[in-house]
Scaffold this active site. Structure first.
Site, PDB file in Angstrom:
ATOM      1  N   GLU A 262      -3.629   2.732  -7.219  1.00 32.44           N
ATOM      2  CA  GLU A 262      -4.168   4.143  -6.465  1.00 32.44           C
ATOM      3  C   GLU A 262      -3.017   5.316  -6.470  1.00 32.44           C
ATOM      4  O   GLU A 262      -2.072   5.261  -5.904  1.00 32.44           O
ATOM      5  CB  GLU A 262      -4.164   3.664  -4.986  1.00 32.44           C
ATOM      6  CG  GLU A 262      -5.153   2.683  -4.455  1.00 32.44           C
ATOM      7  CD  GLU A 262      -5.345   2.932  -2.974  1.00 32.44           C
ATOM      8  OE1 GLU A 262      -6.607   2.369  -2.812  1.00 32.44           O
ATOM      9  OE2 GLU A 262      -4.606   2.798  -2.387  1.00 32.44           O
TER      10      GLU A 262
ATOM     11  N   HIS B 205       0.816  -1.421   0.064  1.00 37.48           N
ATOM     12  CA  HIS B 205      -0.117  -0.080  -0.147  1.00 37.48           C
ATOM     13  C   HIS B 205       0.937   1.177  -0.171  1.00 37.48           C
ATOM     14  O   HIS B 205       1.914   1.136   0.410  1.00 37.48           O
ATOM     15  CB  HIS B 205      -0.980   0.002   1.258  1.00 37.48           C
ATOM     16  CG  HIS B 205      -1.970   1.180   1.234  1.00 37.48           C
ATOM     17  ND1 HIS B 205      -1.594   2.139   1.302  1.00 37.48           N
ATOM     18  CD2 HIS B 205      -3.437   0.914   0.531  1.00 37.48           C
ATOM     19  CE1 HIS B 205      -2.900   3.086   1.623  1.00 37.48           C
ATOM     20  NE2 HIS B 205      -3.809   2.201   0.973  1.00 37.48           N
TER      21      HIS B 205
HETATM   22  O1  G3P Z   1      -6.518   1.618   0.732  1.00 36.75           O
HETATM   23  C1  G3P Z   1      -7.448   2.467   0.060  1.00 36.75           C
HETATM   24  C2  G3P Z   1      -6.862   3.933  -0.034  1.00 36.75           C
HETATM   25  O2  G3P Z   1      -5.495   4.136   0.215  1.00 36.75           O
HETATM   26  C3  G3P Z   1      -7.789   4.781  -0.724  1.00 36.75           C
HETATM   27  O3  G3P Z   1      -8.191   5.705   0.522  1.00 36.75           O
HETATM   28  O4  G3P Z   1      -9.493   7.384   1.765  1.00 36.75           O
HETATM   29  O5  G3P Z   1      -8.941   7.600  -0.843  1.00 36.75           O
HETATM   30  O6  G3P Z   1     -10.548   5.818  -0.177  1.00 36.75           O
HETATM   31  P1  G3P Z   1      -9.212   6.727   0.311  1.00 36.75           P
END
Ligand code: G3P
Length: 232
Positions: free
Chosen positions: A143, A95
């Site tokens: 992400e 992550h």
């Molecule tokens: O692991 C999920 C994450 O990093 C995304 O976070 O708060 O943007 O949904 P968020």
């Protein structure tokens, strides 16, 4: 043809609203919505909460991280066998908030596979998505770090990234599927991601920090005009 349902993975991170008894409560809410809406929801609590949550819900519980260590002298490490034994069915790795080297990622995926733990390997960009996909995790979750925890989702800010990531991951692995995350909070975010070829989403703050966590999860799945009345 019925539309494919998204896989929803809720990362509890270390939010107060998703730690200890609050984590158990959120997992139970997730289970309720999962059953009511017939949609797969995976919860990802801190390692210290895995056992209690796995005992109290039937939806899958994943770890947020594991280390590729074996039984023995590894103080402070997260032993894959231990999370498996606690009831975890899978794990996130790499992550943005817990980055690993490629070498460690490869070892960790291998170890997780031996234990039959499902792996979701995060990636910050296309290049990393391709590099980690070659180790055949079950999922790569792309992400963009700058959107994590914010109000603008990957689906609205970078739809092109989702499309390209589907292609990159497919070219690197025959079996790995794509999840996307960062800023995801609405059904529209998920619909866009699914249309572009993702299997589902990885999200956190949109649920953990919501005033009404159940409604926030329902809002990912149910169209706005079909949402149940808000309790006053
Ligand atoms: O692991 C999920 C994450 O990093 C995304 O976070 O708060 O943007 O949904 P968020």
């Amino acid at each position: 043809m019925e539309e494919k349902k998204p896989l929803i993975v809720i990362n509890f991170k270390t939010y107060a609203q998703a730690t200890g008894s609050a984590a158990e409560k959120l997992a139970k809410i997730s289970e309720q919505v999962s059953k009511m809406e017939n949609i797969q929801i995976i919860v990802v609590p801190q390692p210290t909460d895995i056992y209690r949550i796995a005992k109290s819900v039937s939806i899958p519980v994943y770890a947020q991280h594991i280390d590729p260590v074996v039984y023995g002298s590894n103080t402070g490490s997260i032993l894959p066998e231990a999370v498996y034994d606690a009831g975890a069915k899978g794990t996130l790795i790499n992550h943005s908030e817990r980055r690993l080297s490629l070498d460690v990622i490869e070892k960790t995926i291998k170890k997780a596979k031996e234990l039959k733990l499902v792996t979701i390997c995060c990636a910050a960009d296309l290049e990393q998505a391709k590099s980690v996909a070659q180790f055949n995790p079950d999922y790569v979750a792309v992400e963009p770090p700058e959107l994590i925890g914010g109000d603008i989702s990957i689906s609205t800010a970078q739809p092109g990234l989702i499309k390209d990531a589907v292609r990159k991951v497919k070219s690197a692995s025959m079996t790995t599927k794509l999840l996307v995350g960062a800023g995801v909070k609405t059904k529209e975010d998920i619909d866009i991601a699914m249309k572009l070829g993702a299997e589902g989403v990885l999200l956190a703050s949109g649920i953990t920090k919501a005033k009404d966590q159940k409604r926030a999860i329902q809002g990912l799945i149910i169209d706005a005009d079909k949402m149940p009345e808000e309790k006053k």
